[in-house]
Design an enzyme around this catalytic site. Structure first.
Site, PDB file in Angstrom:
ATOM      1  N   LEU A 203       8.483  37.371  -9.527  1.00 46.98           N
ATOM      2  CA  LEU A 203       8.062  36.865 -10.831  1.00 46.98           C
ATOM      3  C   LEU A 203       8.726  37.651 -11.953  1.00 46.98           C
ATOM      4  O   LEU A 203       9.080  37.080 -13.001  1.00 46.98           O
ATOM      5  CB  LEU A 203       6.542  36.943 -10.970  1.00 46.98           C
ATOM      6  CG  LEU A 203       5.975  36.428 -12.301  1.00 46.98           C
ATOM      7  CD1 LEU A 203       6.295  34.955 -12.500  1.00 46.98           C
ATOM      8  CD2 LEU A 203       4.470  36.663 -12.371  1.00 46.98           C
ATOM      9  N   TYR A 204       8.887  38.957 -11.777  1.00 46.59           N
ATOM     10  CA  TYR A 204       9.582  39.755 -12.788  1.00 46.59           C
ATOM     11  C   TYR A 204      10.972  39.186 -13.048  1.00 46.59           C
ATOM     12  O   TYR A 204      11.362  38.958 -14.199  1.00 46.59           O
ATOM     13  CB  TYR A 204       9.676  41.210 -12.337  1.00 46.59           C
ATOM     14  CG  TYR A 204      10.597  42.041 -13.197  1.00 46.59           C
ATOM     15  CD1 TYR A 204      10.261  42.343 -14.506  1.00 46.59           C
ATOM     16  CD2 TYR A 204      11.808  42.513 -12.702  1.00 46.59           C
ATOM     17  CE1 TYR A 204      11.111  43.091 -15.310  1.00 46.59           C
ATOM     18  CE2 TYR A 204      12.664  43.265 -13.487  1.00 46.59           C
ATOM     19  CZ  TYR A 204      12.310  43.544 -14.788  1.00 46.59           C
ATOM     20  OH  TYR A 204      13.164  44.276 -15.580  1.00 46.59           O
TER      21      TYR A 204
END
Length: 336
Positions: free
Chosen positions: A151-152
């Protein structure tokens, strides 16, 4: 120039702000001093800036729309360096909403500030993590990055796409920098060098994922800061299309927009990195060899030819020098 730098209590942000101050720019720093890691370290970094006459600090969160609009309205920066973000690849699995709030919504507020106040150039932090499932080395900005693994990474890929849309719609020059494994004095406590040093000095084992087979383009923080500042000075214009057909992923025929890798061209094996640290600390590491973590990639290698061509700069500091500098700082800061 008057320059807004976000994340000035952070690792990279503090170095970039100091470099801009050293050359005589006026810096407006923004940071929320969140508790993702030791706030005392963040305050110590910030203390190196706050006594400078050309530095002004604003305590604010990027996700606070009104606060960020006030920063732009009150200070009217000519250029912006956006380095504030929720960092940490693995932390996203536990706290996904924080990443969207800071890295996506917060970045939108920066873009809106640039649009409403006629900012000359926005430089923003992206990451080598956007290369995700790519395995063709070295990583090049001219190849697609459609498969992030965390997700980062996805949040930083979103930043790149959001910036391109604003560059196209509102003619805001935007440059994204994909950082490769930054390390050095004043670094983040969740990064490998910090964790390894702390454990080794305490006589504890270090966790070595992928059985130490990783290769990384470890990049010293001073090299990163120099590249950021040079890029800030190189305002992009509209570029020709890639091969006369589809736009180049690193630029665009319809917008003043660029993406650059910024990292050391010579990847280093993780086991070599640990070996250098052992030499600097004067003790052997007890290694706990573990499988590769979910979302991690075995290797990173930066192609920085575009950065060299555009701003005339490539990272210079070797891991032997960089790790030694970190160890000296760590021993001094923590009294070890």
């Amino acid at each position: 120039m008057k320059i807004l730098v976000t994340g000035t209590a952070g690792f990279i942000g503090s170095f970039v702000a100091a470099k801009l101050l050293d050359r005589g720019d006026e810096v407006i720093g923004v940071d929320n001093l969140n508790d993702y890691y030791d706030v005392r370290l963040k305050k110590a970094r910030l203390a190196r800036l706050t006594d400078r006459s050309n530095y002004t600090h604003v305590h604010a969160d990027l996700s606070d729309r009104a606060a960020i609009e006030e920063v732009f309205s009150k200070h009217k920066p000519q250029r912006v360096v956006n380095l504030a973000a929720q960092a940490g690849v693995r932390y996203a699995a536990e706290n996904p909403h924080i990443y969207v709030s800071s890295n996506v919504t917060g970045f939108l507020h920066i873009l809106e500030g640039c649009r409403r106040h006629g900012v000359e150039h926005l430089v923003f932090a992206s990451t080598s993590s956007v290369y995700g499932a790519n395995t063709l080395m070295p990583f090049s900005e001219h190849r697609s990055t459609e498969h992030p693994l965390t997700l980062y990474a996805a949040s930083k890929k979103a930043n790149e796409q959001m910036a391109h849309s604003y560059a196209h719609l509102y003619d805001i020059p935007c440059t994204g920098l994909r950082f490769f494994t930054v390390y050095g004095p004043w670094g983040r406590p969740d990064m490998a060098l910090f964790l390894f040093t702390k454990a080794m000095l305490a006589g504890e084992p270090i966790k070595v994922f992928n059985h130490g087979r990783h290769r990384r383009s470890f990049t010293y923080v001073d090299d990163i800061a120099e590249g950021v500042v040079r890029t800030l000075d190189a305002v992009p214009d509209k570029a020709v299309t890639w091969n006369g057909h589809a736009p180049d992923p690193a630029s665009s025929g319809v917008a003043p927009y660029r993406i650059y890798n910024i990292g050391n061209e010579q990847p280093v094996k993780l086991l070599r990195y640990i070996e250098v640290l052992e030499q600097c600390l004067g003790r052997k590491a007890e290694m706990q060899l573990l499988p590769m973590q979910a979302g991690d990639v075995p290797d990173t290698e930066a192609d920085v030819s575009s950065l060299i061509k555009s701003v005339g700069y490539r990272p210079q500091v070797s891991v032997e020098t960089g790790v030694a500098n970190f160890v000296r700082w760590y021993r001094d800061y923590y009294g070890e």
